[in-house]
Design a protein around this motif. Structure first.
Motif, short mmCIF file in Angstrom:
data_model
loop_
_atom_site.label_atom_id
_atom_site.label_comp_id
_atom_site.label_asym_id
_atom_site.label_seq_id
_atom_site.Cartn_x
_atom_site.Cartn_y
_atom_site.Cartn_z
N GLU A 130 -18.34 -15.71 53.51
CA GLU A 130 -19.05 -14.66 54.24
C GLU A 130 -20.15 -14.04 53.36
N ASP A 131 -19.84 -13.82 52.09
CA ASP A 131 -20.85 -13.29 51.17
C ASP A 131 -22.02 -14.27 51.06
N LEU A 132 -21.68 -15.54 50.92
CA LEU A 132 -22.71 -16.56 50.74
C LEU A 132 -23.61 -16.65 51.98
N CYS A 133 -23.00 -16.53 53.15
CA CYS A 133 -23.79 -16.66 54.39
C CYS A 133 -24.89 -15.60 54.48
N LYS A 134 -24.71 -14.50 53.77
CA LYS A 134 -25.74 -13.44 53.82
C LYS A 134 -27.05 -13.89 53.17
N VAL A 135 -26.98 -14.89 52.30
CA VAL A 135 -28.21 -15.35 51.62
C VAL A 135 -28.47 -16.84 51.89
N LEU A 136 -27.70 -17.41 52.80
CA LEU A 136 -27.77 -18.86 53.02
C LEU A 136 -28.50 -19.19 54.32
N ASP A 137 -29.41 -20.17 54.24
CA ASP A 137 -30.15 -20.57 55.44
C ASP A 137 -29.59 -21.83 56.07
N ALA A 138 -29.15 -22.76 55.24
CA ALA A 138 -28.68 -24.03 55.80
C ALA A 138 -27.61 -24.64 54.91
N ALA A 139 -26.64 -25.30 55.55
CA ALA A 139 -25.54 -25.94 54.81
C ALA A 139 -25.36 -27.37 55.30
N CYS A 140 -25.26 -28.27 54.33
CA CYS A 140 -24.94 -29.65 54.64
C CYS A 140 -23.49 -29.82 54.17
N ILE A 141 -22.57 -30.05 55.09
CA ILE A 141 -21.15 -30.06 54.73
C ILE A 141 -20.59 -31.47 54.82
N ASP A 142 -19.89 -31.89 53.77
CA ASP A 142 -19.20 -33.17 53.81
C ASP A 142 -17.93 -33.01 54.63
N LEU A 143 -17.87 -33.76 55.74
CA LEU A 143 -16.60 -33.86 56.46
C LEU A 143 -16.13 -35.27 56.10
N LYS A 144 -15.30 -35.32 55.04
CA LYS A 144 -15.08 -36.61 54.36
C LYS A 144 -14.20 -37.57 55.15
#
Ligand code: SF4
Length: 384
Positions: free
Chosen positions: A214-228
């Motif tokens: 939640e803290d990170l989302c305040k400064v984050l624009d985009a996330a590339c997530i590995d769904l392994k």
């Protein structure tokens, strides 16, 4: 003749660099940071310390790290599983604040982000360490190293942002290893980047707890997530992580309205069952939406899985068709330059909107984030 020797620290650092070069299909200039020998002179006391906000003191000087679902309990003088957090006299410290071991200028397509400012550069950073141990890790030389053993740059957050500007990067990416483990560094970088209208993006394994995310989302624009993979067994046996935690992260990113793309590395004989892939695609469509970009990428024999063969192209194409059949609108194949599944097409009128070869964008037919032919809005970040 004098014999040249190389320390373990230099070896690990140089291996990391080679792996990162090999991982890319296109090479870019090294950022002009201190040369190896200059940086080596700065070796002493080079680990950046910062008290972590994500721990709870327990009895007898023990601490519990609350950054990721592993919840390491760490005695005084010891480190957590990820090797970059240490209990110093009952306080829990990050040891990698401002000390990345990999710094590159990459095309954003390499992250891979296909729906974020196409054809722009991303200032890309990693420290040593990781909170998983994937048997197929392509950057294991740094992800499984201690920061004491890699050659690190002295690069405080403000300098990262300054260098990103100088190199005309439109984004700063935390990537190559799991960025959760250097979250304190990322948070400050993200705050400063936003002031300069530079995007903050991550490539992450999604193995992070709710509060720090939640803290990170305040400064984050985009996330590339590995769904392994899409079973707990796969996560446990091949990554030492857990599927449930990653799915929870994906849902949280959606709730926080962070643009998200998903990467699924298909490892032959391990996670290439089409029933599983279909179930994963169905979950993505129903829980996240049909317009989340999904990248199936080709495995090459590495690290602990050297005995396997590369993923057959036919398997990747089957996964691609399965995902489209399940209603996903933007499905890509990675590590297959020249394949038609590298392009973006309008889900409405089927016009080709972005044509790519590897990390190079060859044509762009979007206007203000919409199909230039039928006006369909396309999910992504197309301008700042
Ligand atoms: S971030 Fe590192 S120390 Fe903290 S719980 Fe995860 S693996 Fe353990």
């Amino acid at each position: 003749m004098m014999k040249k020797t190389i320390s373990r620290r230099d070896f690990l650092s140089q291996c990391g660099r080679c792996a990162l070069f090999l991982a890319g299909m296109k090479t870019f200039d090294w950022v002009s940071l201190p040369s190896l020998s200059e940086a080596q002179a700065l070796e002493k006391g080079f680990l950046g310390r910062k008290v972590s906000p994500y721990f709870t003191p327990l009895s007898d000087g023990l601490v519990r790290c609350e950054l990721c679902p592993r919840l390491c309990q760490v005695e005084k003088g010891k480190r957590g599983y990820c090797r970059v957090r240490e209990n110093i006299d009952g306080q829990y410290y990050s040891l990698v604040y401002g000390n990345p071991c990999a710094v590159h200028v990459d095309p954003i397509e390499k992250k891979p982000f296909f729906h974020v400012l196409p054809s722009t550069l991303s200032f890309s950073i990693a420290t040593a360490g990781c909170n998983l141990n994937c048997k197929f890790c392509q950057n294991w030389e740094i992800s499984q190293a201690r920061p004491d053993d890699t050659l690190n740059y002295d690069l405080p957050p403000a300098e990262v942002v300054e260098k990103a500007k100088n190199y005309k990067c439109r984004s700063i990416a935390s990537t190559y290893v799991e960025p959760t483990i250097f979250i304190e560094y990322m948070l400050e970088m993200g705050r400063l980047a936003r002031e300069q209208k530079i995007l903050k993006v991550i490539h992450s394994n999604g193995f992070i707890n709710a509060a720090p995310l939640e803290d990170l989302c305040k400064v984050l624009d985009a996330a590339c997530i590995d769904l392994k993979g899409f079973t707990e067994d796969y996560y446990r046996d091949l990554t030492q992580g857990s599927l449930g935690a990653v799915l929870a992260t994906l849902k949280r990113l959606k709730d926080q309205k962070v643009h998200t793309e998903i990467v699924n590395l298909i490892v032959p004989g391990k996670n290439d069952d089409m029933k599983e892939i279909r179930a994963m695609c169905r979950w993505i469509r129903t829980e996240l939406g049909p317009d989340v970009p999904v990248h199936f990428t080709r495995f090459y024999p590495l690290y602990k899985l050297k005995s396997l063969q590369p993923t057959p192209v036919a398997t990747l194409e089957q996964a691609w068709k399965t995902a489209l059949d399940e209603g996903l609108q933007f499905v890509y194949l990675g590590n297959l330059p020249g394949h038609e599944a590298e392009h973006t097409q309008c889900p409405q009128c089927k016009t080709r909107l972005i044509e790519r070869t590897g990390y190079t964008v060859r044509m762009l037919h979007l206007q203000d984030g919409k199909c230039s032919k039928c006006g369909q809005a396309i999910a992504g970040i197309w301008k700042i």
